[in-house]
Design a protein around this motif. Structure first.
Motif, short mmCIF file in Angstrom:
data_model
loop_
_atom_site.label_atom_id
_atom_site.label_comp_id
_atom_site.label_asym_id
_atom_site.label_seq_id
_atom_site.Cartn_x
_atom_site.Cartn_y
_atom_site.Cartn_z
N GLY A 390 0.79 -1.22 0.00
CA GLY A 390 0.00 0.00 0.00
C GLY A 390 0.82 1.28 0.00
N ASP A 391 2.10 1.17 0.39
CA ASP A 391 2.99 2.34 0.39
C ASP A 391 3.76 2.49 -0.91
OD1 ASP A 391 2.30 3.04 3.03
OD2 ASP A 391 3.73 1.58 3.84
N GLY A 392 3.50 1.59 -1.86
CA GLY A 392 4.19 1.67 -3.14
C GLY A 392 5.54 0.99 -3.15
N LEU A 393 5.87 0.23 -2.10
CA LEU A 393 7.14 -0.50 -2.05
C LEU A 393 6.96 -1.89 -2.65
CD1 LEU A 393 8.37 0.42 1.55
CD2 LEU A 393 9.16 1.38 -0.62
N LEU A 394 7.95 -2.31 -3.42
CA LEU A 394 7.89 -3.60 -4.10
C LEU A 394 8.61 -4.68 -3.31
CD1 LEU A 394 8.68 -2.26 -7.66
CD2 LEU A 394 6.51 -3.30 -6.98
N ARG A 395 8.09 -5.89 -3.39
CA ARG A 395 8.74 -7.06 -2.80
C ARG A 395 8.90 -8.11 -3.88
NH1 ARG A 395 6.78 -11.74 -0.72
NH2 ARG A 395 4.62 -10.95 -0.73
N PHE A 396 10.13 -8.59 -4.03
CA PHE A 396 10.43 -9.62 -5.02
C PHE A 396 9.90 -10.97 -4.54
CE2 PHE A 396 13.29 -12.90 -6.74
CZ PHE A 396 13.24 -12.62 -8.10
N VAL A 397 9.17 -11.67 -5.41
CA VAL A 397 8.63 -13.00 -5.09
C VAL A 397 9.47 -14.09 -5.73
CG1 VAL A 397 6.64 -14.53 -5.24
CG2 VAL A 397 6.31 -12.09 -4.78
N GLY A 398 9.78 -13.95 -7.00
CA GLY A 398 10.60 -14.94 -7.67
C GLY A 398 10.50 -14.83 -9.18
N ARG A 399 11.40 -15.52 -9.86
CA ARG A 399 11.33 -15.57 -11.32
C ARG A 399 10.37 -16.68 -11.74
NH1 ARG A 399 14.38 -12.74 -14.36
NH2 ARG A 399 13.87 -14.11 -16.10
N ASP A 400 9.62 -16.40 -12.79
CA ASP A 400 8.65 -17.41 -13.26
C ASP A 400 9.32 -18.72 -13.58
OD1 ASP A 400 6.49 -15.82 -12.92
OD2 ASP A 400 6.22 -15.28 -15.02
N ASP A 401 10.53 -18.66 -14.20
CA ASP A 401 11.20 -19.89 -14.59
C ASP A 401 11.90 -20.59 -13.43
OD1 ASP A 401 13.20 -18.06 -14.28
OD2 ASP A 401 14.07 -18.31 -16.28
N GLU A 402 11.88 -19.97 -12.23
CA GLU A 402 12.50 -20.58 -11.06
C GLU A 402 11.47 -20.99 -10.00
OE1 GLU A 402 15.26 -17.69 -9.70
OE2 GLU A 402 16.73 -18.09 -11.29
N MET A 403 10.20 -20.58 -10.21
CA MET A 403 9.18 -20.92 -9.23
C MET A 403 9.02 -22.43 -9.12
SD MET A 403 8.04 -18.04 -7.95
CE MET A 403 6.36 -18.21 -7.38
N ILE A 404 8.82 -22.91 -7.91
CA ILE A 404 8.66 -24.34 -7.65
C ILE A 404 7.16 -24.65 -7.64
CG2 ILE A 404 9.12 -26.20 -6.02
CD1 ILE A 404 11.49 -24.46 -4.98
N LYS A 405 6.76 -25.63 -8.46
CA LYS A 405 5.36 -26.02 -8.53
C LYS A 405 5.20 -27.36 -7.82
CE LYS A 405 5.92 -23.17 -12.24
NZ LYS A 405 7.21 -22.75 -12.81
N SER A 406 4.67 -27.32 -6.60
CA SER A 406 4.61 -28.52 -5.77
C SER A 406 3.19 -28.72 -5.25
CB SER A 406 5.59 -28.41 -4.59
OG SER A 406 5.56 -29.56 -3.79
N ALA A 407 2.61 -29.87 -5.57
CA ALA A 407 1.27 -30.23 -5.09
C ALA A 407 0.26 -29.13 -5.36
CB ALA A 407 1.30 -30.55 -3.60
N GLY A 408 0.37 -28.51 -6.55
CA GLY A 408 -0.57 -27.47 -6.95
C GLY A 408 -0.24 -26.09 -6.41
N ASN A 409 0.84 -25.96 -5.65
CA ASN A 409 1.24 -24.67 -5.09
C ASN A 409 2.40 -24.08 -5.88
OD1 ASN A 409 -0.41 -24.66 -2.48
ND2 ASN A 409 0.69 -26.60 -2.31
#
Length: 499
Positions: A390-409
């Motif tokens: 809400g303050d306009g600050l960004l938080r990095f979550v991850g790269r799409d090609d590095e995201m781990i897809k585990s049990a639907g998550n």
């Protein structure tokens, strides 16, 4: 610098270069003032021009941080040529690829390096020169060409494949230098210790932003963290830039209080700082302002977090730097709202001109900005997932090609890595997704250490993370591989894990 200059100019006319007898460069050859820097730039540019290359020809350099290596990024564009710096850590196969891919007309290097190359590594039509071949003579004056002209091709480290060349104009380089010098509040009294490769956009900009501010740059090729500590003392450095693995090594080194107190500014990019690293840096260098930053070569620097916000927002990458527009875009192309995730998209004059001779990959990464963009035009679609609060600050979550897809998550490896190192059982870790017949992918953590505290680590993570984020297993290593820019080499770690 306190005043932004939004009008791009040729990179070899940086404003600090008019500071006369003030010190511009501190290296093994001694001190070089700004008048000397201007003279040497003009002489090297004249020598290059005398070789008879066509405008826009590529000139590669494969050098440690010698005086010539520091001047070439200004001299080659002044001569109407395009500079292609090659990381001195690279080996012959990578050097040969860059020379061939760039179509380099010349390679400036040293005898020992030249001897490591084999027949065919230097393509036909590319002439090799040694540093000693570059002779002084008449000097070319500062250039006055179109700021949109190509000035440099920086090759990425190639951790996910063969290096690709990012095309940067005079305007890209000029505005990047002015922007960083401004938000870091560099002054002519600063002495900046340059430990990062000059082929790395972060390292090259450190050179340019230092000179844009009229400050002194001290290049350093180091073998150990102790070499960095000694250099801070020797040159009286006030500013140090690094990547997370280097900060880990520096915090493991002994710092005399008198030396640590010299530093008043620390900057980080090339990976997120973990909470323990931030705490360690603030404890070891309590008088220094800490600037976490985020960027990628295709869009230069994108965001920074102001030092006064670091304590309250240790997981943030901050807001856009001057001249950059950053947007969070949903998959449907609309603007993400507060606390909603999306792809980080970069627009504005810092966006590069694409990949050298690679229309297919350029079209994938460089696409038109969303219709609601302020800057419009071509944008870099990063493939990075972020969240804006809400303050306009960004938080990095991850790269799409590095995201781990585990049990639907969809699981961010960064989130797992931050949790792993938070308790001090290890100081470095990489989380990867590996094939699992039941889960799709299982989480495996490769960490630095001997594993004696693994049981303690597992117990803590059972308390701190939900069940679907629990690592299946840990692999312990005495050292983790790094790429040529000093960052943890995720591709090499994954290849070792799955071999």
């Amino acid at each position: 610098m306190s005043v932004l200059d939004p009008i791009p100019r040729p990179i070899d006319t940086l404003p600090g270069c008019g500071r006369g007898d003030a010190v511009a460069l501190i290296d093994r050859a001694g001190k070089l003032d700004f008048d000397g820097l201007e003279r040497l730039t003009g002489e090297v540019a004249a020598w290059l021009a005398a070789q008879g290359y066509a405008p826009g020809a590529r000139v590669a350099s494969w050098l440690p941080k010698t005086r010539l290596a520091c001047v070439l990024p200004l001299a080659a564009p002044r001569a109407g040529l395009v500079h292609v710096p090659i990381n001195p850590m690279l080996k012959r196969a990578q050097v040969g690829h860059i020379l061939a891919d760039s179509g380099a007309s010349a390679l400036l290097t040293q005898a020992g390096r030249l001897e490591t190359l084999e027949k065919g590594d230097i393509p036909d039509g590319c002439v090799s020169f040694l540093e000693a071949d570059v002779s002084a003579g008449d000097a070319l004056p500062p250039s006055s060409g179109d700021p949109d002209t190509l000035a440099a091709i920086l090759y990425t480290s190639g951790s996910t494949g063969r290096p690709k060349g990012v095309m940067l104009s005079h305007a890209n380089l000029w505005l990047g230098a002015i922007s960083v010098a401004h938000y870091l509040a560099l002054t002519p009294d600063d002495r900046v210790l340059g430990v990062l490769p000059l082929s790395f956009d972060y390292g090259q900009n450190q050179l340019f932003s230092t000179w844009a501010a009229g400050a002194s740059y001290a290049p350093l090729d180091y073998l150990t963290a102790r070499d960095v500590v000694k250099a801070v003392e020797r040159v009286g450095a006030t500013t140090l830039a690094g990547v997370p693995p280097l900060w880990v090594q520096l915090l493991e080194s002994e710092w005399p209080d008198a030396v640590a107190s010299r530093l008043k500014r620390l900057t980080n990019s090339g990976g997120a700082l973990t909470a323990p690293l931030i705490a360690g840096l603030r404890t070891r260098f309590p008088q220094a302002d800490l600037y976490p930053m985020y960027g990628l070569t295709e869009a230069f620097r994108s965001t920074y977090l102001a030092p006064e916000l670091v304590a309250a927002h240790p997981d943030s990458i901050g807001r856009a730097i001057p001249f950059a527009e950053v947007m969070v875009v949903r998959p449907d192309g609309t603007q993400a709202g507060a606390d909603d995730s999306g792809e980080l998209v970069h627009a504005g004059p810092l966006v590069a001109q694409g990949y050298w001779r690679d229309a297919e990959r350029t079209a994938q990464r460089f696409r038109l900005a969303p219709a609601w963009s302020v800057s419009g035009g071509m944008a870099v679609w990063s493939g990075d997932t972020v969240v804006m609060d809400g303050d306009g600050l960004l938080r990095f979550v991850g790269r799409d090609d590095e995201m781990i897809k585990s049990a639907g998550n969809r699981i961010s490896p960064t989130e797992i890595e931050e949790a792993v190192v938070a308790g001090g059982e290890t100081v470095e870790a990489v989380a990867l997704g590996v094939h699992d017949p039941r889960l799709g992918q299982a989480i495996v953590v490769v960490a630095r250490g001997d594993g004696t505290r693994e049981a303690e680590l597992r117990a803590r993570l059972r308390r701190d993370l939900p069940s679907f984020q629990q690592p299946l297993r840990y692999e312990w290593r005495t050292e983790l591989p790094r790429n040529a820019n000093g960052k943890l080499d995720r591709a090499a770690i994954k290849a070792d894990l799955t071999s």
